[in-house]
Write a protein that holds these residues in place. Sequence first.
Motif, PDB file in Angstrom:
ATOM      1  N   GLY A 232      51.966  30.570  45.139  1.00 55.97           N
ATOM      2  CA  GLY A 232      52.219  31.991  44.897  1.00 55.97           C
ATOM      3  C   GLY A 232      52.495  32.348  43.454  1.00 55.97           C
ATOM      4  O   GLY A 232      52.409  33.520  43.072  1.00 55.97           O
TER       5      GLY A 232
ATOM      6  N   VAL B 170      51.250  35.873  41.693  1.00 53.35           N
ATOM      7  CA  VAL B 170      52.136  36.903  41.153  1.00 53.35           C
ATOM      8  C   VAL B 170      51.768  37.221  39.708  1.00 53.35           C
ATOM      9  O   VAL B 170      51.694  38.390  39.304  1.00 53.35           O
TER      10      VAL B 170
ATOM     11  N   SER C  46      48.592  39.395  39.565  1.00 62.62           N
ATOM     12  CA  SER C  46      48.498  40.523  40.496  1.00 62.62           C
ATOM     13  C   SER C  46      47.877  41.740  39.828  1.00 62.62           C
ATOM     14  O   SER C  46      48.184  42.050  38.670  1.00 62.62           O
TER      15      SER C  46
ATOM     16  N   TYR D 131      51.158  41.882  49.037  1.00 69.65           N
ATOM     17  CA  TYR D 131      51.521  40.471  49.180  1.00 69.65           C
ATOM     18  C   TYR D 131      51.589  40.045  50.648  1.00 69.65           C
ATOM     19  O   TYR D 131      51.372  38.872  50.966  1.00 69.65           O
TER      20      TYR D 131
ATOM     21  N   THR E 283      49.706  36.750  51.583  1.00 70.86           N
ATOM     22  CA  THR E 283      50.388  35.569  52.113  1.00 70.86           C
ATOM     23  C   THR E 283      50.004  35.268  53.563  1.00 70.86           C
ATOM     24  O   THR E 283      50.127  34.121  54.004  1.00 70.86           O
TER      25      THR E 283
ATOM     26  N   TYR F 149      57.024  39.505  46.334  1.00 72.39           N
ATOM     27  CA  TYR F 149      56.208  38.413  46.875  1.00 72.39           C
ATOM     28  C   TYR F 149      57.038  37.543  47.810  1.00 72.39           C
ATOM     29  O   TYR F 149      56.599  37.204  48.917  1.00 72.39           O
TER      30      TYR F 149
END
Length: 365
Positions: A211, A215, A218, A230, A234, A278
């Motif tokens: 992740g 981030v 993004s 997110y 995810t 996130y």
Amino acid sequence: MADKSTIIGLYSKYDKKAYTDIILPGSKMPRMRYSIRVDDHSRESNRNYFAVLLLIFILFNTCDGGKQVQSTFSPMPCYSSDVDAILAFGDSYSFVQGTAGRSGYSFIGDKLNYAFSADQLFSSQIRPNRTSAGGPNWLEYLTGCYKGYPRDCGTELWDFSFSGAIISEKYIAKNHDFTLTFEDQVQQWRDYAYEALALDPSRTLVTIFIGINDVLASPHLEGRSFFAFYSDLTAIIFDSVNSLYDRGFRNYLVLNVPPLDRSPYGYSRDEVLHVPEYNDALYSVTKDFHYKHADVQLTFFDTYEFFNTILDNPDKYCILDTKDYCKSFPESDIDVNSSHYSCLSKDKYFWHGGYISFATYKLYL
């Protein structure tokens, strides 16, 4: 209380009120305080619970007069000798360098060299101290598998993480054509490693630490929250995890993104602004996956809160510098001549460039 528990959420802002006390089976200490949330819906599965995923707080190194000493409180998951292997997926925070991997990126292969044989997999050796941490990373400390063939380690470390990985190209553009996304890593394992490794799912822990690059890359959003963005992103993690689940793997450790806003690496505020969103989204989809699979033993480890605690109290852990890192770290004589480079001893830094240092990971022990 039973000596086994299904848990989700450690040392975290998530569901703090449900933390409880348990006794660690086999502990040298008669009783210890563990901040663990027992997940109510899974209480019936406790009698069948696999010991690896107690994921208790182990003895933690703290600082007393400049010397590290053990205390009884640490949020690093531990596991029992029932674990034969760790199967890892993620990005630079998890990757280990393999002799059959892309230099600086992987244990084996890349997107341009995607396929490999069983012989190639088993011939790849872990190269010591070739991680983003400037030394052993958290997976190597956790398994004791620092170098050589994973099969020769007491707990085998099969690491398919790729430095620079994102979750999926569906939402985020990757930086290099050779990068393996999280989706790619799981598919690569499924296509070329699953049958060759023949791991016992009941004695294997799957780790997921991804992740950070998502981030940092993004996009600018118009008319949509980052939490919603997110959440969709995810959810793809667990679309891939389903292929592991379908092959019998039931033991998972999921880690969220650490506090990049406190890194000295020079990330802009816009890049790191949305880490909490996130992490909230990741926790939400992780919990959803857990509730949909009652037989899964899953722990969510909140690295964001854990590392913030160390950063707020560095003296307690013999960390002397949380604001900078030694830019001369690669020099061959840095271990014996750090002052020549205006550096502290390298084990006194929290950060290693934009990454968590090996010294900080060693606090897990």
